[in-house]
Every structure is written in structure tokens, then in C-alpha cells.
Design a protein around this motif. Structure first.
Motif, PDB file in Angstrom:
ATOM      1  N   SER A 127      -4.828  16.196   1.766  1.00  0.00           N
ATOM      2  CA  SER A 127      -5.309  16.192   0.389  1.00  0.00           C
ATOM      3  C   SER A 127      -4.368  15.533  -0.608  1.00  0.00           C
ATOM      4  O   SER A 127      -4.729  15.376  -1.771  1.00  0.00           O
ATOM      5  CB  SER A 127      -5.578  17.639  -0.069  1.00  0.00           C
ATOM      6  OG  SER A 127      -4.389  18.411   0.014  1.00  0.00           O
ATOM      7  N   CYS A 128      -3.172  15.149  -0.196  1.00  0.00           N
ATOM      8  CA  CYS A 128      -2.199  14.618  -1.143  1.00  0.00           C
ATOM      9  C   CYS A 128      -1.436  13.453  -0.532  1.00  0.00           C
ATOM     10  O   CYS A 128      -0.917  13.562   0.583  1.00  0.00           O
ATOM     11  CB  CYS A 128      -1.222  15.719  -1.571  1.00  0.00           C
ATOM     12  SG  CYS A 128      -0.006  15.190  -2.800  1.00  0.00           S
ATOM     13  N   HIS A 129      -1.350  12.343  -1.270  1.00  0.00           N
ATOM     14  CA  HIS A 129      -0.643  11.151  -0.811  1.00  0.00           C
ATOM     15  C   HIS A 129       0.170  10.606  -1.977  1.00  0.00           C
ATOM     16  O   HIS A 129      -0.378  10.346  -3.051  1.00  0.00           O
ATOM     17  CB  HIS A 129      -1.630  10.072  -0.334  1.00  0.00           C
ATOM     18  CG  HIS A 129      -2.508  10.525   0.782  1.00  0.00           C
ATOM     19  ND1 HIS A 129      -3.539  11.418   0.587  1.00  0.00           N
ATOM     20  CD2 HIS A 129      -2.507  10.224   2.105  1.00  0.00           C
ATOM     21  CE1 HIS A 129      -4.136  11.640   1.755  1.00  0.00           C
ATOM     22  NE2 HIS A 129      -3.531  10.932   2.670  1.00  0.00           N
ATOM     23  N   THR A 130       1.471  10.425  -1.772  1.00  0.00           N
ATOM     24  CA  THR A 130       2.304   9.912  -2.845  1.00  0.00           C
ATOM     25  C   THR A 130       3.549   9.253  -2.269  1.00  0.00           C
ATOM     26  O   THR A 130       4.086   9.702  -1.255  1.00  0.00           O
ATOM     27  CB  THR A 130       2.687  11.039  -3.821  1.00  0.00           C
ATOM     28  OG1 THR A 130       3.311  10.482  -4.980  1.00  0.00           O
ATOM     29  CG2 THR A 130       3.612  12.048  -3.180  1.00  0.00           C
ATOM     30  N   PRO A 131       4.030   8.158  -2.874  1.00  0.00           N
ATOM     31  CA  PRO A 131       5.227   7.497  -2.344  1.00  0.00           C
ATOM     32  C   PRO A 131       6.484   8.287  -2.663  1.00  0.00           C
ATOM     33  O   PRO A 131       6.590   8.897  -3.730  1.00  0.00           O
ATOM     34  CB  PRO A 131       5.225   6.144  -3.058  1.00  0.00           C
ATOM     35  CG  PRO A 131       4.492   6.403  -4.342  1.00  0.00           C
ATOM     36  CD  PRO A 131       3.464   7.445  -4.031  1.00  0.00           C
ATOM     37  N   VAL A 132       7.446   8.260  -1.732  1.00  0.00           N
ATOM     38  CA  VAL A 132       8.725   8.939  -1.954  1.00  0.00           C
ATOM     39  C   VAL A 132       9.912   8.002  -1.751  1.00  0.00           C
ATOM     40  O   VAL A 132      11.034   8.342  -2.117  1.00  0.00           O
ATOM     41  CB  VAL A 132       8.874  10.171  -1.036  1.00  0.00           C
ATOM     42  CG1 VAL A 132       7.832  11.228  -1.390  1.00  0.00           C
ATOM     43  CG2 VAL A 132       8.785   9.786   0.445  1.00  0.00           C
ATOM     44  N   ASN A 133       9.685   6.835  -1.154  1.00  0.00           N
ATOM     45  CA  ASN A 133      10.787   5.898  -0.929  1.00  0.00           C
ATOM     46  C   ASN A 133      10.250   4.475  -0.980  1.00  0.00           C
ATOM     47  O   ASN A 133       9.070   4.234  -0.701  1.00  0.00           O
ATOM     48  CB  ASN A 133      11.455   6.155   0.422  1.00  0.00           C
ATOM     49  CG  ASN A 133      12.813   5.484   0.530  1.00  0.00           C
ATOM     50  OD1 ASN A 133      13.512   5.307  -0.469  1.00  0.00           O
ATOM     51  ND2 ASN A 133      13.204   5.096   1.729  1.00  0.00           N
ATOM     52  N   TRP A 134      11.158   3.519  -1.334  1.00  0.00           N
ATOM     53  CA  TRP A 134      10.768   2.117  -1.452  1.00  0.00           C
ATOM     54  C   TRP A 134      11.867   1.226  -0.903  1.00  0.00           C
ATOM     55  O   TRP A 134      13.051   1.552  -0.995  1.00  0.00           O
ATOM     56  CB  TRP A 134      10.514   1.745  -2.920  1.00  0.00           C
ATOM     57  CG  TRP A 134       9.305   2.406  -3.483  1.00  0.00           C
ATOM     58  CD1 TRP A 134       9.261   3.602  -4.161  1.00  0.00           C
ATOM     59  CD2 TRP A 134       7.956   1.943  -3.385  1.00  0.00           C
ATOM     60  NE1 TRP A 134       7.967   3.899  -4.499  1.00  0.00           N
ATOM     61  CE2 TRP A 134       7.145   2.906  -4.043  1.00  0.00           C
ATOM     62  CE3 TRP A 134       7.365   0.816  -2.820  1.00  0.00           C
ATOM     63  CZ2 TRP A 134       5.767   2.754  -4.139  1.00  0.00           C
ATOM     64  CZ3 TRP A 134       5.989   0.676  -2.907  1.00  0.00           C
ATOM     65  CH2 TRP A 134       5.206   1.638  -3.565  1.00  0.00           C
ATOM     66  N   ARG A 135      11.456   0.090  -0.343  1.00  0.00           N
ATOM     67  CA  ARG A 135      12.395  -0.949   0.066  1.00  0.00           C
ATOM     68  C   ARG A 135      11.828  -2.283  -0.378  1.00  0.00           C
ATOM     69  O   ARG A 135      10.692  -2.639  -0.040  1.00  0.00           O
ATOM     70  CB  ARG A 135      12.612  -0.936   1.578  1.00  0.00           C
ATOM     71  CG  ARG A 135      13.782  -1.852   2.019  1.00  0.00           C
ATOM     72  CD  ARG A 135      14.130  -1.619   3.475  1.00  0.00           C
ATOM     73  NE  ARG A 135      15.238  -2.461   3.924  1.00  0.00           N
ATOM     74  CZ  ARG A 135      16.519  -2.141   3.817  1.00  0.00           C
ATOM     75  NH1 ARG A 135      16.855  -0.979   3.266  1.00  0.00           N
ATOM     76  NH2 ARG A 135      17.474  -2.947   4.259  1.00  0.00           N
ATOM     77  N   LEU A 136      12.612  -3.022  -1.140  1.00  0.00           N
ATOM     78  CA  LEU A 136      12.202  -4.317  -1.661  1.00  0.00           C
ATOM     79  C   LEU A 136      12.594  -5.402  -0.669  1.00  0.00           C
ATOM     80  O   LEU A 136      13.750  -5.471  -0.238  1.00  0.00           O
ATOM     81  CB  LEU A 136      12.876  -4.565  -3.008  1.00  0.00           C
ATOM     82  CG  LEU A 136      12.561  -5.886  -3.722  1.00  0.00           C
ATOM     83  CD1 LEU A 136      11.092  -5.946  -4.137  1.00  0.00           C
ATOM     84  CD2 LEU A 136      13.469  -6.045  -4.946  1.00  0.00           C
ATOM     85  N   PHE A 137      11.631  -6.242  -0.322  1.00  0.00           N
ATOM     86  CA  PHE A 137      11.920  -7.355   0.586  1.00  0.00           C
ATOM     87  C   PHE A 137      12.576  -8.489  -0.192  1.00  0.00           C
ATOM     88  O   PHE A 137      12.088  -8.921  -1.242  1.00  0.00           O
ATOM     89  CB  PHE A 137      10.637  -7.865   1.242  1.00  0.00           C
ATOM     90  CG  PHE A 137      10.854  -9.064   2.132  1.00  0.00           C
ATOM     91  CD1 PHE A 137      11.545  -8.946   3.323  1.00  0.00           C
ATOM     92  CD2 PHE A 137      10.380 -10.313   1.758  1.00  0.00           C
ATOM     93  CE1 PHE A 137      11.763 -10.050   4.143  1.00  0.00           C
ATOM     94  CE2 PHE A 137      10.582 -11.423   2.560  1.00  0.00           C
ATOM     95  CZ  PHE A 137      11.283 -11.281   3.757  1.00  0.00           C
ATOM     96  N   LEU A 138      13.705  -8.970   0.320  1.00  0.00           N
ATOM     97  CA  LEU A 138      14.445 -10.057  -0.319  1.00  0.00           C
ATOM     98  C   LEU A 138      14.350 -11.312   0.559  1.00  0.00           C
ATOM     99  O   LEU A 138      14.899 -11.349   1.660  1.00  0.00           O
ATOM    100  CB  LEU A 138      15.909  -9.670  -0.511  1.00  0.00           C
ATOM    101  CG  LEU A 138      16.153  -8.474  -1.435  1.00  0.00           C
ATOM    102  CD1 LEU A 138      17.630  -8.089  -1.433  1.00  0.00           C
ATOM    103  CD2 LEU A 138      15.673  -8.774  -2.853  1.00  0.00           C
TER     104      LEU A 138
END
Length: 390
Positions: A127-138
């Protein structure tokens, strides 16, 4: 924002003024209509005098975004343990060329675009979906150009990597260092380097299922099935040879319709890696891969293709996991736009990550409020219930 949530997210902040600005920025992301630029957020929460302090807080301050992300993930996991961690790509169109990581790329939905590419790791329950981490492609020219690196404040540790390495590192690094539950990973992005990418997860003991294209080349791993002696074949050809083995599975519940989704799962190996049975060993173990095909239209081509190291899990259960990736995609297009995940206008690496951290927290507030409508009590005790009216 309630004091309880502030204490959870900003416990790593050394100064009270940093916690106050963090609360301001998060509230601004939730309340500001339209684009969530620092100027618009400042106008919403404190007027023009606030703009400079918030700009410094995001772009030039000393606070580390990683403990905030870990605190968010841990808080969510204590409310309800995730069913999976979903890695989903995000394309961020940019008109200029100064924002960190900007390059020409291909978005699976819109085609060729100019902008940034990143991978988000999503906490996913039913019932719940949310981002917790990110990685930017360089891209390569950002890594190799010392002047660009200096202007964008790219850390020395940031080096060359493929898109697949970027996606895998986003979640494996988190699972290895954060205090979060070990759960299967859904790589909801098309892999080209299947063997090396899934090999990283298998070596780490992490169950994973990854989306692939029909043109991906694999080797049939079951000697009793067509194509075993044919060498490397496109995945769609392997599935075409076993169409007769498809069975109805319930991956979505009643939404599947009377016949359900049709699926088949067959053992495969990556090109250059002999299946275990050809090496004279038992066909069990962490090196086995399974190709999963699904059909919504029995007469058409496969709707989606997946490869997994979860060799003992039934096809229906595997496809249920992949549905969590679909939900992350929907939520990114809906709530993700509302809380400003694509709205950072600064140019620096650190500024981007700080904005994305607080935008993820805002997304979590919105996601939990929406989940509580269908799951009463989820917000109780979370410190988020006071934000329903925002």
C-alpha cells in the motif's frame, strides 16, 4: 511538521538552525504550488528574506544527506517492513548544460532527451511506495573534465560506472551499510550487462529480479527444452520455444481477469557462462538464473521479460514482486511530481542530493497519508498524522 518526525529525520544535524531550515524546506515542498524551486519554497514558508538562507542550506551547508536518508528508511521499516526494495530510473529534463550530470540520454517513455539520469531506491509495501535513496549517473565527460568536477563539487570518490553499475550500487550500498531489512530487489530498468549485474547481487547474497529486453542474449539452461544446444539466443526466441509451457498465474489478483496472466519460467545462463548442468554439477545453487516471461495477450509477444537469481520461487510470486516496480513508476509520475523530485534548479552535486533527500521525505509524508486511507492506523504513532491537511 510534528516534532517527532523532525527528531527522526534530523537527528544527525549538529545545529538547531539546520533542523529549523530542514523543517521549513520540507513543509515548503508539501505546500508550495507548482514548481518547487528554492525561490518558490521560500515565498511560501518565509518570504523573500528566507530565500538566501534556504539556498545556503541546500547548496552550501555542511549537513550530510546520507544519515537523513537512512533515518527515513528506518522509520518507514519500523512502521511496516518493506516487501521489496525497488530500483527505478528517473529522467530529469534540463534546458541548459551546467546542472551536474546533464547529457543526452534515452528515456523509455519519451525517447531521446537532454537532462540528468538517476536511480531511486523505493521502499515498497502493498500500500505504500516512496523513494529513500538516490544515485545520480555521471557520464564520462563529467567524470573526466576536472573543471566541470570542480564547479559541480563532484566528490573525488565519484568515478566511472555504467548505468547498470549505478543502479546496482544505489541499492547494494544502502543494504550493506544501513540498518534496514534485507528484502528482495526489483531492478525496474532494462539491463544490458545481465551477467555482471546479477552476479553482484548473487555474490552479496541478495535476491534480485531484473527487467530485460527481448533482444538480450542468453543460453538455455534446461537440456529437456528447445534451444539447449543452440548456443546464445535472444530471450524472446527462448520464450517462443517454450510458449506451450505457459500457465495462468495470479500476479495482480482480480485485475488479472478470468484467465489470469500467462507466464513461463525457464533456467538460463548468461553468454559465456555454461549452465551448471553442462559442467556436470547439480543444477541448484546461487549461480542459477531463471528467465520469466509474462503475457497479457495470449496471442501476442511477451508483455515483459525478467531474469532472476530466485530459482526456487514460483513464477506467479516473482511477477507479484515486479508489480511493485510498476507502482513505483506510477507514484513517480504522480506524487513525485507534486513534491518536486524533478524540480531542483541548482548546479551542484551536493545540492542535488540534499534536495532529493528532502523531496523523498515529502514523498513519504504524502505516500503514508494516502496509504492510511486504505490501511487505517499506519500513520498512528508515526509523527506524520499532523500533516494530513497539507
Amino acid at each position: 511538521m510534528t516534532r517527532r518526525l523532525s527528531d527522526v529525520l534530523f537527528a544527525s544535524f549538529a545545529r538547531r538552525d539546520q533542523r529549523r531550515k530542514g523543517e521549513q524546506y520540507l513543509r515548503g515542498l508539501l505546500q508550495t504550488p507548482g514548481r518547487k524551486s528554492i525561490r518558490n519554497i521560500a515565498a511560501q514558508v518565509g518570504g523573500s528574506a528566507t530565500e538566501q538562507s534556504l539556498h545556503h542550506f541546500i547548496s552550501s551547508s555542511t549537513w550530510d544527506w546520507r544519515p537523513v536518508r537512512e533515518a527515513l528508511a528506518g522509520h518507514l521499516a519500523r512502521l511496516a517492513e518493506p516487501r521489496a526494495w525497488v530500483v527505478h530510473p528517473m529522467s530529469i529534463p534540463k534546458a541548459g548544460d551546467q546542472s551536474v550530470g546533464v547529457d543526452y540520454g534515452v528515456d523509455p517513455c519519451t525517447g531521446v532527451f537532454r537532462g540528468q539520469r538517476a536511480f531511486g531506491v523505493w521502499y515498497a509495501t502493498e500500500s505504500c511506495h516512496t523513494p529513500v535513496n538516490w544515485r545520480l549517473f555521471l557520464p564520462e565527460f563529467w567524470i573526466a573534465d576536472e573543471e566541470r568536477r570542480r564547479q559541480a563539487e563532484i566528490p573525488v570518490a565519484a568515478g566511472r560506472e555504467t548505468l547498470e553499475q549505478c543502479a546496482a550500487t544505489a541499492v547494494l550500498g544502502m543494504m550493506h551499510t544501513w540498518q534496514v531489512p534485507a528484502r528482495p530487489v526489483v531492478l525496474n530498468t532494462h539491463l544490458n550487462r545481465i551477467g555482471s549485474t546479477l552476479g553482484r547481487f548473487t555474490a552479496a547474497g541478495v535476491p534480485v529480479i531484473a527487467r530485460i529486453r527481448g533482444t538480450a542474449r542468453l543460453m538455455m539452461g534446461d537440456p529437456a527444452l528447445p534451444g539447449y544446444a543452440g548456443g546464445a539466443l535472444e530471450a524472446r526466441r527462448i520464450l517462443a520455444g517454450v510458449r506451450g509451457l505457459r500457465r495462468p498465474v495470479s500476479a495482480d489478483g482480480p485485475a488479472d481477469g478470468p484467465g489470469g496472466t500467462l507466464a513461463v519460467a525457464v533456467r538460463v545462463a548468461c553468454v559465456g557462462e555454461l549452465p551448471r548442468q553442462r559442467r556436470g554439477t547439480a543444477h541448484e545453487g546461487t549461480g542459477d538464473l531463471v528467465l520469466v516471461g509474462e503475457w497479457r495477450d495470449p496471442q501476442g509477444p511477451p508483455t515483459a521479460l525478467w531474469v532472476t537469481n530466485m530459482a526456487a520461487v514460483p513464477a506467479g510470486a516473482l511477477l507479484q514482486l515486479t508489480r511493485l516496480g510498476g507502482r513505483a513508476c506510477q507514484d513517480l509520475a504522480a506524487a513525485g511530481e507534486d513534491v518536486g523530485l524533478k524540480d531542483f534548479e541548482g548546479r551542484s552535486f551536493r545540492g542535488w542530493h540534499r534536495h532529493m533527500t528532502l523531496a523523498s521525505a515529502a514523498h513519504a509524508v504524502a505516500a503514508l497519508a494516502g496509504a492510511d486511507d486504505s490501511t487505517p492506523g499506519l500513520l498512528a504513532g508515526s509523527g506524520l498524522d499532523g500533516l494530513r491537511a497539507i
